[in-house]
Scaffold this motif. Sequence first.
Motif, short mmCIF file in Angstrom:
data_model
loop_
_atom_site.label_atom_id
_atom_site.label_comp_id
_atom_site.label_asym_id
_atom_site.label_seq_id
_atom_site.Cartn_x
_atom_site.Cartn_y
_atom_site.Cartn_z
N HIS A 257 0.80 -1.41 -0.04
CA HIS A 257 0.22 0.08 0.04
C HIS A 257 0.98 1.14 0.03
N GLN A 353 -13.27 7.30 -7.41
CA GLN A 353 -11.93 6.67 -7.02
C GLN A 353 -12.35 5.93 -5.57
N ALA A 357 -11.99 1.89 -4.81
CA ALA A 357 -11.11 1.36 -3.95
C ALA A 357 -11.93 0.47 -3.08
#
Length: 410
Positions: A257, A353, A357
């Motif tokens: 990440h 977005q 996600a």
Amino acid sequence: MRVKSSAAGHSCPGCGRWSTRVHSSYLRFPVDGPVAGRRVRLSLRVQRFVCGNPSCGRRTFVEQIEGLTRRHGRWTEQLRATLASVGLALAGRAGARLAKVFGVSVSRSTVLRLVEEPPDPVPPTPRVVGVDDEYATRKGRTYGTVLVDAETRRPVDLLPDREASSLAAWLAERPGVEVVCRDRAPFFAEGATAGAPQAVQVADRWHLWHNLSEAAERAVARHRQCLSATTPLVGKAITVESADREENADQPWPTGHRFADRTRARHAEVHALLAAGHSRRAVQRQLGMTWRTVTALADAASPEELFRGQWQGRPSVLDEYKPYLDDRWNEGCTNAWKLWEEIVSLGYKGSHQRVGAYLRQKRTSPRPVAAQPPSPRTVAGRILRRPRALSEAEQLQLKTVLAQCPNSTP
């Protein structure tokens, strides 16, 4: 070719009075169509007559030979009609190229001008007129109205807008209209009522079927849960990503990440400088960080403490809409953009977005795999079609859907 007019007199184009008094004569050189591949140019001597009517505004006038010349014309009438026909068939640029093949040099603008010269034909008043907004001069902004003779299925006229006043004025000029076939737009209804009160207003078959199909699709969409109940679970899919997620379930931000990797790197840099003997102020100036960031990194024994304290449990604007997204996900809809559009209509103010996600997390997590349920449009189409037009599999699936829905009637 040398040609001379032998007419003894001619009518004045201004007052129509016949005159035989010749004033003078001169030569005209109109171009005619080619003969045997050679250009033809006429040397035509025409006469100028004197108008004897004292009240006429013309003192003299030149005779025009019917079917051959016109005032200020550089071509014969036959060649002009030929070029106009070529322009109607091929338009300007291609028509000009073809004209050069048979020996006439003409520009594309001239061909288009010849096409525009004849007056538009006036079609007879249709008995049944169809009204619809089918063309756009600027898509999404400016639309016009098409008027069609419903009996011959040929266009009659075009209106520049979709206003009721334009349609009313058009119908008022044609009292012979008996039936107005239109869609359910209110401005068309107002225009037809004002312009042709004697006409009967009906809806065309296409709009009737279209409106019926939309209503059926909306009705099926309201019972979307009944569609997913007809698709049983067929197994459990476990991916490599989901296995890694189970192993790192205690880590809120696993390796890979970008936020977690950046925090680990900053934590290592700060502790390395502190171990080398630098003060926190020196670390702040050297790394270009704020005092608060340096203090948080220096006080944390490991980066995981920052993860749990900084990100874990933070509220999100998407939290309110996650139950809806979970339901739609279980129904088989996995398109992030489509789901984002749906929750925007429900009041969601976040970005696309963030929805993407959240759905990526669901894709990498272990979940039951279900067969794709039929869409509301598919089910509505099967309801509206004749039973004999459906295959056995489609009939069986439709019966299953109807049986799962408590509000359906046999």
